[in-house]
Design an enzyme around this catalytic site. Structure first.
Site, PDB file in Angstrom:
ATOM      1  N   HIS A  53      -5.458   2.862 -10.902  1.00 25.82           N
ATOM      2  CA  HIS A  53      -6.200   3.533 -10.068  1.00 25.82           C
ATOM      3  C   HIS A  53      -5.470   3.839  -8.697  1.00 25.82           C
ATOM      4  O   HIS A  53      -4.882   2.857  -7.863  1.00 25.82           O
ATOM      5  CB  HIS A  53      -7.362   2.570  -9.808  1.00 25.82           C
ATOM      6  CG  HIS A  53      -8.270   2.943  -8.722  1.00 25.82           C
ATOM      7  ND1 HIS A  53      -8.656   2.274  -7.702  1.00 25.82           N
ATOM      8  CD2 HIS A  53      -8.898   4.118  -8.687  1.00 25.82           C
ATOM      9  CE1 HIS A  53      -9.718   3.020  -7.188  1.00 25.82           C
ATOM     10  NE2 HIS A  53      -9.618   4.284  -7.788  1.00 25.82           N
ATOM     11  N   SER A  65     -12.168   5.521 -10.793  1.00 26.67           N
ATOM     12  CA  SER A  65     -12.583   4.896  -9.707  1.00 26.67           C
ATOM     13  C   SER A  65     -13.711   3.637 -10.099  1.00 26.67           C
ATOM     14  O   SER A  65     -13.675   2.440  -9.588  1.00 26.67           O
ATOM     15  CB  SER A  65     -13.556   5.275  -8.665  1.00 26.67           C
ATOM     16  OG  SER A  65     -12.709   6.742  -8.594  1.00 26.67           O
ATOM     17  N   GLU A  79      -3.932   0.271  -8.351  1.00 30.21           N
ATOM     18  CA  GLU A  79      -4.356  -0.933  -8.829  1.00 30.21           C
ATOM     19  C   GLU A  79      -3.981  -0.743 -10.445  1.00 30.21           C
ATOM     20  O   GLU A  79      -4.335   0.426 -11.038  1.00 30.21           O
ATOM     21  CB  GLU A  79      -5.818  -1.052  -8.835  1.00 30.21           C
ATOM     22  CG  GLU A  79      -6.033  -1.332  -7.349  1.00 30.21           C
ATOM     23  CD  GLU A  79      -7.670  -1.167  -6.946  1.00 30.21           C
ATOM     24  OE1 GLU A  79      -8.146  -2.084  -6.160  1.00 30.21           O
ATOM     25  OE2 GLU A  79      -8.554  -0.349  -7.564  1.00 30.21           O
ATOM     26  N   ASN A 137     -12.114  -0.831  -4.396  1.00 27.68           N
ATOM     27  CA  ASN A 137     -13.437   0.099  -4.171  1.00 27.68           C
ATOM     28  C   ASN A 137     -14.570  -1.058  -4.032  1.00 27.68           C
ATOM     29  O   ASN A 137     -15.533  -0.940  -3.530  1.00 27.68           O
ATOM     30  CB  ASN A 137     -13.698   0.859  -5.456  1.00 27.68           C
ATOM     31  CG  ASN A 137     -13.186   2.429  -5.043  1.00 27.68           C
ATOM     32  OD1 ASN A 137     -12.511   2.486  -3.766  1.00 27.68           O
ATOM     33  ND2 ASN A 137     -13.010   3.191  -6.089  1.00 27.68           N
TER      34      ASN A 137
HETATM   35  N1  3HC Z   1       0.898  15.983   0.920  1.00 28.25           N
HETATM   36  C1  3HC Z   1       1.782  15.887   1.907  1.00 28.25           C
HETATM   37  N2  3HC Z   1       1.414  15.516   3.083  1.00 28.25           N
HETATM   38  C2  3HC Z   1       0.393  15.374   3.570  1.00 28.25           C
HETATM   39  C3  3HC Z   1      -0.701  15.229   2.700  1.00 28.25           C
HETATM   40  C4  3HC Z   1      -0.507  15.544   1.408  1.00 28.25           C
HETATM   41  N3  3HC Z   1      -1.561  15.596   0.571  1.00 28.25           N
HETATM   42  N4  3HC Z   1      -1.735  14.841   3.635  1.00 28.25           N
HETATM   43  C5  3HC Z   1      -1.537  14.413   4.664  1.00 28.25           C
HETATM   44  N5  3HC Z   1      -0.036  14.793   4.769  1.00 28.25           N
HETATM   45  C6  3HC Z   1       0.874  14.482   5.845  1.00 28.25           C
HETATM   46  C7  3HC Z   1       0.275  15.141   7.308  1.00 28.25           C
HETATM   47  O1  3HC Z   1       0.634  16.626   7.317  1.00 28.25           O
HETATM   48  C8  3HC Z   1       0.975  14.474   8.307  1.00 28.25           C
HETATM   49  O2  3HC Z   1       2.548  14.837   8.512  1.00 28.25           O
HETATM   50  P1  3HC Z   1       3.068  14.658   9.941  1.00 28.25           P
HETATM   51  O3  3HC Z   1       3.030  13.119  10.258  1.00 28.25           O
HETATM   52  O4  3HC Z   1       4.476  15.002   9.852  1.00 28.25           O
HETATM   53  O5  3HC Z   1       1.981  15.514  10.923  1.00 28.25           O
HETATM   54  C9  3HC Z   1       1.058  13.051   7.684  1.00 28.25           C
HETATM   55  O6  3HC Z   1       1.041  13.315   6.288  1.00 28.25           O
HETATM   56  C10 3HC Z   1      -0.029  12.091   8.042  1.00 28.25           C
HETATM   57  O7  3HC Z   1      -1.464  12.881   8.057  1.00 28.25           O
HETATM   58  P2  3HC Z   1      -2.448  12.821   9.262  1.00 28.25           P
HETATM   59  O8  3HC Z   1      -1.722  13.450  10.514  1.00 28.25           O
HETATM   60  O9  3HC Z   1      -3.815  13.513   8.767  1.00 28.25           O
HETATM   61  O10 3HC Z   1      -2.363  11.448  10.081  1.00 28.25           O
HETATM   62  P3  3HC Z   1      -2.702  10.021   9.609  1.00 28.25           P
HETATM   63  O11 3HC Z   1      -2.037   9.081  10.382  1.00 28.25           O
HETATM   64  O12 3HC Z   1      -4.288  10.104   9.962  1.00 28.25           O
HETATM   65  O13 3HC Z   1      -2.766   9.519   8.136  1.00 28.25           O
HETATM   66  C11 3HC Z   1      -4.068   8.873   6.481  1.00 28.25           C
HETATM   67  C12 3HC Z   1      -3.691  10.134   7.136  1.00 28.25           C
HETATM   68  C13 3HC Z   1      -3.002   8.489   5.624  1.00 28.25           C
HETATM   69  C14 3HC Z   1      -5.048   9.671   5.294  1.00 28.25           C
HETATM   70  C15 3HC Z   1      -4.762   7.992   6.957  1.00 28.25           C
HETATM   71  O14 3HC Z   1      -6.053   8.512   7.772  1.00 28.25           O
HETATM   72  C16 3HC Z   1      -5.529   6.902   6.149  1.00 28.25           C
HETATM   73  O15 3HC Z   1      -5.102   5.864   5.623  1.00 28.25           O
HETATM   74  N6  3HC Z   1      -7.039   7.096   6.012  1.00 28.25           N
HETATM   75  C17 3HC Z   1      -7.641   6.214   4.895  1.00 28.25           C
HETATM   76  C18 3HC Z   1      -7.235   6.644   3.701  1.00 28.25           C
HETATM   77  C19 3HC Z   1      -7.874   5.640   2.484  1.00 28.25           C
HETATM   78  O16 3HC Z   1      -8.839   4.747   3.020  1.00 28.25           O
HETATM   79  N7  3HC Z   1      -8.016   6.063   1.276  1.00 28.25           N
HETATM   80  C20 3HC Z   1      -8.587   5.260   0.338  1.00 28.25           C
HETATM   81  C21 3HC Z   1      -9.696   6.126  -0.153  1.00 28.25           C
HETATM   82  S1  3HC Z   1     -10.779   5.320  -1.227  1.00 28.25           S
HETATM   83  C22 3HC Z   1     -10.133   5.834  -2.643  1.00 28.25           C
HETATM   84  O17 3HC Z   1      -9.084   6.749  -2.714  1.00 28.25           O
HETATM   85  C23 3HC Z   1     -10.473   5.358  -3.962  1.00 28.25           C
HETATM   86  C24 3HC Z   1     -11.255   6.386  -4.913  1.00 28.25           C
HETATM   87  O18 3HC Z   1     -11.364   5.749  -6.190  1.00 28.25           O
HETATM   88  C25 3HC Z   1     -12.537   6.832  -4.202  1.00 28.25           C
END
Ligand code: 3HC
Length: 325
Positions: A172, A151, A184, A222
């Site tokens: 990434h 990251s 990325e 990030n």
């Molecule tokens: N595997 C399979 N399915 C999964 C899953 C996984 N790991 N995680 C979630 N799902 C499924 C859920 O069961 C759900 O299924 P359904 O729609 O059939 O019920 C579906 O995917 C959507 O999940 P949620 O119900 O939790 O619904 P959301 O609409 O809230 O979506 C999210 C979740 C995509 C995580 C959304 O909230 C989001 O985009 N959040 C922001 C995430 C973000 O910003 N990530 C980047 C973080 S920074 C990073 O990673 C960089 C690192 O370097 C720190």
């Protein structure tokens, strides 16, 4: 319909399907990578392994963890995620079986020897990465391209340890890897352009969307995202607004899928602290890199967010509860 129109319709259908789903079983890969490896099956690595295997473009995905207990944990995570996709009708049982069947789980590093491409997703510790890349450089064939999912650490510094600075990139991914489309792809001054192009093509191969970035702190996402999480924490430090109101504001006022404090818990407060501390030490003159008091206090108390059940919120597994009072 003429045969060329049919072929064009067919390819449009295929593209539409690919855009919706990363679960494909095609035989072609634009990158030319046949056998790939993933090192570390934690939060990010298990997802990378899963999406690479589910793409169906690889003869095999070698999933490596040095310790059996972490290998088993990673396998369990992949099985649970695939089970979720199958139960929701997002993946067929046949594709699930093929995906799992194409992963070779191992604690033996020599199984990575003849891979074309390896993604490393181990914890963010440069000493650990130095040892890993030194061993890996000595173990793998000349052709193997290395990629780190770091990251915040320098790709160029890791490349030095590997003995193959021209065949080293960053890839990434974002959490949760199974759902987030972006990757990325990072090029250092020494990365060979053809190597970079292959890594970039591989991201498309596995159904994700690549963007290109130089070896700069935080890359694109990030560098923009983490300072915004830190600003939200500084608001908590100053008692400007409640955790809940800060998160609701960014969801309903800025259209973000999760508020910044919810997201920080989701990523892991230890990860957020690690990234920030590294930046503060390395770039003391950059005003965007600041260390909020509440972040340090929570990590010191072992409240790391979702993974420990408590951070800015209480958590029950993946389910977020009320803010911590
Ligand atoms: N595997 C399979 N399915 C999964 C899953 C996984 N790991 N995680 C979630 N799902 C499924 C859920 O069961 C759900 O299924 P359904 O729609 O059939 O019920 C579906 O995917 C959507 O999940 P949620 O119900 O939790 O619904 P959301 O609409 O809230 O979506 C999210 C979740 C995509 C995580 C959304 O909230 C989001 O985009 N959040 C922001 C995430 C973000 O910003 N990530 C980047 C973080 S920074 C990073 O990673 C960089 C690192 O370097 C720190």
């Amino acid at each position: 319909m003429s045969s060329s129109a049919l072929a064009s319709f067919g390819s449009r259908l295929l593209l539409k399907h690919q855009a919706k789903s990363s679960h494909r079983f095609l035989s072609t890969s634009a990158s030319g990578f046949d056998k790939v490896g993933v090192i570390g099956l934690g939060l990010m690595g298990h997802g990378v392994c899963q999406v690479a295997a589910a793409s169906g473009v690889h003869s095999s995905v070698v999933a490596f963890e040095p310790e059996q207990k972490f290998l088993d944990l990673g396998k369990d995570r992949i099985e649970k995620s695939i089970g979720k996709l199958v139960s929701k009708g997002k993946m067929s049982q046949e594709d699930a079986d093929k995906t799992l069947g194409s992963i070779h789980f191992t604690t033996d590093m020599s199984d990575l020897k003849d891979t074309d491409f390896i993604v490393e997703a181990v914890i963010e510790n440069m000493d650990l990465k130095r040892d890993l890349y030194t061993s890996l450089g000595a173990t793998c064939d000349e052709k193997t391209i290395f990629a780190s999912n770091t990251s915040s650490l320098s790709i160029g510094e890791m490349a030095q340890f590997s003995g193959r600075t021209d065949r080293f990139v960053g890839v990434h991914f974002f959490n949760p890897v199974q759902l987030m489309k972006l990757v990325e792809v990072i090029k250092t001054d020494e990365t060979d352009q053809a190597v970079f192009d292959k890594a970039y093509a591989w991201v498309n191969d596995i159904g994700k969307v690549p963007v290109s970035c130089g070896d700069t702190p935080g890359f694109i996402v990030n560098r923009l995202l983490v300072p915004s999480l830190l600003q939200a924490m500084l608001m908590v430090d100053r008692n400007d607004a409640s955790v809940k109101d800060i998160d609701i504001s960014m969801q309903l006022g800025a259209g973000h899928p999760m508020g910044p404090l919810h997201l920080a818990d989701y990523i892991g407060l230890d990860t957020a602290l690690f990234i920030t501390q590294g930046w503060v030490e390395k770039y003391p003159d950059e005003p965007a890199f600041v260390l909020p008091k509440c972040l340090k206090e929570k990590v010191d108390a072992g409240d790391l967010g979702r993974k420990t059940g408590k951070g800015f919120y209480h958590w029950d597994g993946d389910k977020r509860g009320d803010p911590v009072a």
